[in-house]
Design an enzyme around this catalytic site. Structure first.
Site, PDB file in Angstrom:
ATOM      1  N   HIS A   1     -11.599   9.612   6.549  1.00 22.24           N
ATOM      2  CA  HIS A   1     -11.332   8.190   6.793  1.00 22.24           C
ATOM      3  C   HIS A   1     -10.761   7.914   8.177  1.00 22.24           C
ATOM      4  O   HIS A   1     -11.129   6.934   8.812  1.00 22.24           O
ATOM      5  CB  HIS A   1     -10.356   7.719   5.719  1.00 22.24           C
TER       6      HIS A   1
ATOM      7  N   ARG B   1      -1.020   9.255   8.673  1.00 22.05           N
ATOM      8  CA  ARG B   1      -0.910   7.815   8.943  1.00 22.05           C
ATOM      9  C   ARG B   1      -0.609   7.037   7.668  1.00 22.05           C
ATOM     10  O   ARG B   1      -1.242   7.249   6.632  1.00 22.05           O
ATOM     11  CB  ARG B   1      -2.223   7.285   9.520  1.00 22.05           C
TER      12      ARG B   1
ATOM     13  N   GLU C   1       0.866  -1.181   0.000  1.00 21.82           N
ATOM     14  CA  GLU C   1       0.000   0.000   0.000  1.00 21.82           C
ATOM     15  C   GLU C   1       0.901   1.230   0.000  1.00 21.82           C
ATOM     16  O   GLU C   1       2.122   1.114   0.150  1.00 21.82           O
ATOM     17  CB  GLU C   1      -0.931  -0.027   1.224  1.00 21.82           C
TER      18      GLU C   1
ATOM     19  N   HIS D   1      -9.167   9.406   2.856  1.00 17.69           N
ATOM     20  CA  HIS D   1      -8.708   8.280   2.036  1.00 17.69           C
ATOM     21  C   HIS D   1      -8.875   8.692   0.577  1.00 17.69           C
ATOM     22  O   HIS D   1      -9.931   9.212   0.202  1.00 17.69           O
ATOM     23  CB  HIS D   1      -9.536   7.035   2.347  1.00 17.69           C
TER      24      HIS D   1
ATOM     25  N   ARG E   1      -0.791   8.756   1.545  1.00 18.86           N
ATOM     26  CA  ARG E   1      -2.174   9.175   1.303  1.00 18.86           C
ATOM     27  C   ARG E   1      -2.377  10.679   1.194  1.00 18.86           C
ATOM     28  O   ARG E   1      -3.228  11.129   0.439  1.00 18.86           O
ATOM     29  CB  ARG E   1      -3.055   8.681   2.443  1.00 18.86           C
TER      30      ARG E   1
HETATM   31  C1  SIN Z   1      -7.545   0.517   2.852  1.00 15.33           C
HETATM   32  O1  SIN Z   1      -7.764  -0.667   2.631  1.00 15.33           O
HETATM   33  O2  SIN Z   1      -7.160   1.285   1.983  1.00 15.33           O
HETATM   34  C2  SIN Z   1      -7.779   1.039   4.238  1.00 15.33           C
HETATM   35  C3  SIN Z   1      -6.760   0.533   5.156  1.00 15.33           C
HETATM   36  C4  SIN Z   1      -6.256   1.638   6.021  1.00 15.33           C
HETATM   37  O3  SIN Z   1      -6.880   2.681   6.104  1.00 15.33           O
HETATM   38  O4  SIN Z   1      -5.168   1.484   6.576  1.00 15.33           O
END
Ligand code: SIN
Length: 526
Positions: free
Chosen positions: A341, A376, A118, A234, A280
């Site tokens: 988010h 975060r 991610e 998000h 993010r």
């Molecule tokens: C996501 O799956 O993008 C959310 C997980 C997160 O916010 O850490």
């Protein structure tokens, strides 16, 4: 009104609360409040997974370094290191309880479970249960909680405030049942696991997010709050104006998803060398700017190139949800938009979840441990829930006897405030927060938000002494004051950092930035 006595009272039944209950219950009796709305809380909707150093190709220093970069100079390095080091043991514990993480059949992988990527992570380190990790973890933990003889689960009560004593200690919580009757739960130790404050905003990634109720309950007892200005949006919530909020996991970008603008062009490579896998704050801001530039209300996330079989295999929940909304994501790009988010700020705690109020602890999104700093990193939040719920649990297994100073009195009235009026005030609060205190904030907008929120609070405050206790009213009052404190922190930060981006002071102004620390007393007149 009823009074009852409890040893450890946990308010909130998401992952942090459930983990803590299981950690403590072999030594002390636990009462866990999980009102029905927690079923819709953030834990269950967490799709992506849990970040932890599990692959032989990864190491603790790399996870620490990535977290510090994402946090943009404001992380507490000790909290980061502590959390990251707890990761492998915490995942081992979840596996021992039976969480069905997705296996990796590839013998070359070096770890038996699939690890995805991610934003911000330089390695594959996200363990997951398909694309519904939160649900899998909650259901496994809940089965153990329900079977534990020392845990009493109360789904009929919602906490509306904490009980303090004249020595300044927390002594439990005031709750309402479904008939509006008041119950005082007196506890030796009280733990907030109530979630964050995304509900201050209009568009969110989960259907019924918390609105900072736990943060304000703690603040009412004098607890310090920290870093409220860092609200995470998000980058990719499904753009579905008629449907309920639905997250499109960052793992979609981790597995190769590309962001496209209205002309079908990629724009992230122009913004950041990490492109779609930048942290993010960078991605959400870039999407926001692209929507402004092209005059559109969403962008697209394209994973068609993965092929239908891989999409169904990796993202069964997302595929099924989109199909039910008329979107075949194997053959068309997914319309997405940023949405509120996660709250990086919250109740200040140490590494054991201890707040600045004796006998009050806070874990999970309600807490601010210093891990996330100004932004975060993806999937570090479930790791934080696990690490801090377990350390808080270890502390609470051996707590000294509670104090017996007189309890502080609390008064309420009998006059109900109509639900439509509460809903209208909440809408107005969310409107101004979304318009002026979101991904981009400007000085004039923050001034306007401060004045609108002060006005809303001034309309409600004189009626509270006469008002009948009510869950929605208590939640609104907590939310309104938290929104005001959030704006105060945002106005005070004279720089742009992480999730706080203000074009009127666009650069990192401070060579040794400090977290924002604030108390309820900052609001003149309460
Ligand atoms: C996501 O799956 O993008 C959310 C997980 C997160 O916010 O850490």
């Amino acid at each position: 009104m009823t009074d009852s006595k409890h040893e450890v009272l946990i308010i909130g039944g998401g992952i942090a609360g459930l983990v803590l209950a299981l950690e403590v219950a072999d030594r002390r009796r636990v009462t866990l409040l999980q009102p029905a709305r927690d079923e819709q809380g953030a834990s269950r909707w967490a799709q992506g997974g849990i970040a932890a150093v599990l692959s032989p190709q990864d190491d603790v220093e790399a996870h620490v370094a990535d977290t510090l970069v994402a946090g943009d100079g404001l992380c507490d390095e000790a909290a980061v290191r502590f959390t990251v080091e707890q990761g492998p043991a915490a995942i081992g514990w979840l596996l021992s309880l039976g969480v069905p993480f997705t296996p990796d059949p590839d013998p070359q992988a070096g770890y038996p479970y699939h690890l995805t990527r991610e934003g911000g992570h330089g390695a594959r380190r996200i363990i997951h249960a398909d694309d519904a990790t939160g649900r899998a973890v909650v259901e496994t933990l809940m089965a153990h909680v329900q079977a534990h003889p020392a845990i009493t689960l109360r789904t009929d009560l919602t906490a509306i405030g904490l009980i303090g004593d004249s020595a300044g200690h927390c002594r439990g919580a005031r709750c309402l049942d479904e008939d509006g009757q008041l119950h005082r739960l007196l506890a030796a130790d009280t733990v907030l696991a109530t979630g964050g404050a995304s509900g201050l905003y209009r568009h969110t990634t989960s259907p019924r997010p918390a609105s900072g109720e736990g943060m304000m309950m703690a603040a009412e007892l004098g607890a310090e709050l920290m870093n409220l200005e860092f609200q995470q949006f998000h980058p990719t919530c499904l753009y579905d104006p008629e449907g309920s909020p639905f997250l499109i996991s960052e793992a979609v970008r981790g597995e190769g998803g590309l962001l496209l603008n209205a002309q079908g062009e990629r724009f992230m490579p122009r913004v950041d060398s990490r492109a779609e896998l930048a942290p993010r704050d960078v991605v959400a801001r870039a999407i926001d700017a692209e929507m402004q530039r092209t005059g559109t209300d969403h962008v697209h996330l394209d994973i068609r190139h993965l092929g239908e079989a891989a999409i169904r295999h990796h993202f069964p929940t997302i595929h099924a949800h989109c199909a039910a909304r008329g979107l075949d994501i194997a053959h068309m790009p997914i319309p997405v938009v940023p949405a509120a988010h996660y709250s990086c700020g919250g109740v200040t705690t140490n590494l054991e979840g201890t707040t600045t109020v004796p006998r009050l602890h806070a874990i999970g999104e309600v807490a601010c441990t210093g891990l996330h700093g100004a932004n975060r990193m993806a999937s570090n939040s479930l790791l934080e829930c696990l690490a801090f719920a377990r350390s808080c649990g270890r502390r609470l297994r051996h707590a000294p006897p509670a104090g017996d100073a007189p309890l502080v009195a609390w008064q309420s009235g009998r006059r109900p405030i109509p639900r439509q009026e509460i809903a209208a005030l909440r809408d107005e609060m969310r409107r101004i927060m979304s318009a002026r205190v979101a991904i981009v904030r400007r000085d004039a907008g923050l001034d306007e938000a401060a004045s609108v929120l002060a006005d809303l609070a001034a309309r409600l405050a004189p009626r509270l002494p006469e008002a009948a206790p009510d869950v929605e009213l208590a939640s609104l009052w907590h939310a309104l004051r938290l929104a005001r404190l959030t704006v105060a922190c945002a106005r005070a930060r004279r720089e742009s950092r992480g999730l706080h981006f203000n074009p009127d002071c666009p650069v990192h102004g401070d060579p040794s930035p400090q977290p924002s620390r604030i108390h309820l007393g900052a609001l003149a007149g309460g």
